[in-house]
Design a protein around this motif. Structure first.
Motif, short mmCIF file in Angstrom:
data_model
loop_
_atom_site.label_atom_id
_atom_site.label_comp_id
_atom_site.label_asym_id
_atom_site.label_seq_id
_atom_site.Cartn_x
_atom_site.Cartn_y
_atom_site.Cartn_z
N GLU A 73 33.05 30.64 40.28
CA GLU A 73 33.17 29.30 40.87
C GLU A 73 33.68 28.29 39.85
N LEU A 74 33.17 28.36 38.62
CA LEU A 74 33.62 27.47 37.56
C LEU A 74 35.10 27.68 37.26
N VAL A 75 35.52 28.94 37.17
CA VAL A 75 36.92 29.26 36.92
C VAL A 75 37.79 28.79 38.09
N ASP A 76 37.33 29.00 39.30
CA ASP A 76 38.09 28.53 40.48
C ASP A 76 38.34 27.03 40.39
N ARG A 77 37.30 26.25 40.08
CA ARG A 77 37.46 24.79 39.99
C ARG A 77 38.40 24.41 38.84
N ALA A 78 38.26 25.10 37.71
CA ALA A 78 39.11 24.81 36.56
C ALA A 78 40.57 25.18 36.85
N GLN A 79 40.77 26.25 37.60
CA GLN A 79 42.13 26.65 37.96
C GLN A 79 42.75 25.61 38.90
N ARG A 80 41.97 25.15 39.87
CA ARG A 80 42.48 24.11 40.78
C ARG A 80 42.80 22.82 40.03
N ALA A 81 42.07 22.56 38.95
CA ALA A 81 42.31 21.36 38.14
C ALA A 81 43.47 21.55 37.17
N GLY A 82 44.06 22.76 37.13
CA GLY A 82 45.20 23.02 36.26
C GLY A 82 44.83 23.25 34.81
N LEU A 83 43.61 23.73 34.55
CA LEU A 83 43.14 23.92 33.17
C LEU A 83 43.24 25.36 32.69
N VAL A 84 43.07 26.31 33.60
CA VAL A 84 43.13 27.74 33.24
C VAL A 84 43.98 28.47 34.28
N LYS A 85 44.40 29.66 33.89
CA LYS A 85 45.11 30.53 34.83
C LYS A 85 44.58 31.94 34.67
N ARG A 86 44.67 32.68 35.74
CA ARG A 86 44.28 34.09 35.74
C ARG A 86 45.52 34.93 35.48
N CYS A 87 45.39 35.91 34.59
CA CYS A 87 46.51 36.78 34.24
C CYS A 87 46.05 38.23 34.34
N PRO A 88 46.71 39.02 35.20
CA PRO A 88 46.33 40.44 35.31
C PRO A 88 46.57 41.17 33.99
N ASP A 89 45.70 42.10 33.69
CA ASP A 89 45.84 42.92 32.49
C ASP A 89 47.12 43.75 32.60
N ALA A 90 47.83 43.90 31.50
CA ALA A 90 49.10 44.63 31.51
C ALA A 90 48.93 46.11 31.84
N GLU A 91 47.80 46.68 31.46
CA GLU A 91 47.59 48.12 31.67
C GLU A 91 46.70 48.43 32.87
N ASP A 92 45.75 47.59 33.14
CA ASP A 92 44.80 47.83 34.24
C ASP A 92 44.78 46.59 35.13
N HIS A 93 45.50 46.63 36.23
CA HIS A 93 45.65 45.47 37.10
C HIS A 93 44.37 45.08 37.83
N ARG A 94 43.33 45.88 37.69
CA ARG A 94 42.03 45.48 38.26
C ARG A 94 41.35 44.45 37.37
N VAL A 95 41.76 44.38 36.11
CA VAL A 95 41.16 43.46 35.13
C VAL A 95 41.99 42.18 35.09
N VAL A 96 41.31 41.06 35.10
CA VAL A 96 41.97 39.76 35.04
C VAL A 96 41.46 39.01 33.82
N HIS A 97 42.39 38.48 33.06
CA HIS A 97 42.06 37.69 31.87
C HIS A 97 42.32 36.22 32.17
N LEU A 98 41.62 35.37 31.43
CA LEU A 98 41.80 33.93 31.57
C LEU A 98 42.57 33.39 30.38
N ARG A 99 43.48 32.49 30.67
CA ARG A 99 44.24 31.81 29.61
C ARG A 99 44.27 30.33 29.95
N LEU A 100 44.44 29.55 28.93
CA LEU A 100 44.54 28.10 29.12
C LEU A 100 45.94 27.71 29.55
N THR A 101 46.01 26.70 30.38
CA THR A 101 47.30 26.08 30.68
C THR A 101 47.58 25.10 29.54
#
Length: 131
Positions: A73-101
């Motif tokens: 929920e915290l990540v969802d709100r931060a993503q909507r606010a343009g602060l973070v983005k979700r990035c799929p893992d290059a090798e395992d697309h089931r894994v999602v990493h967070l990065r800053l905008t």
């Protein structure tokens, strides 16, 4: 364990007071740049994570002592606010990493500089607690 002295209790009180003041100050600083205290902690967890790929939501939950669904929920709100983005893992697309905008990176950089300055000022007070 040895009996605690009045001085021990006084040191603990000074420490707890300094800690509470720092946390209150930190929350005010976050709000001044348009973040909630939880968003500030999230951005620091992402920026401070040692892997360049960024943390997973599970790792963020662990850093912030949150349940997984609360971290989502915290990540969802931060993503909507343009602060973070979700990035799929290059090798395992089931894994999602967070990065800053760019906006998230700018805010955590500004806040972190202020926090390090404040900790340097508090250093002498805190170093006196171990004596």
């Amino acid at each position: 364990m040895a009996e605690m002295s009045q001085e021990d209790f006084e040191k603990l009180l000074r420490f707890r007071t300094a800690l509470r003041r720092f946390l209150h100050w930190s929350e005010e600083q976050a709000r001044e740049v348009g973040l909630t205290p939880a968003q500030h902690q999230l951005l620091l967890a992402v920026k401070g994570h040692p892997a360049p790929s960024g943390p997973t939501i599970g790792e963020v939950a662990e850093y912030l002592a949150l349940r997984h669904h609360s971290a989502v929920e915290l990540v969802d709100r931060a993503q909507r606010a343009g602060l973070v983005k979700r990035c799929p893992d290059a090798e395992d697309h089931r894994v999602v990493h967070l990065r800053l905008t760019t906006a998230g990176d700018e805010r955590i950089g500004r806040l972190s500089r202020l926090h390090l300055e404040e900790l340097r000022r508090a250093g002498p007070l805190l170093s006196g607690l171990s004596r």
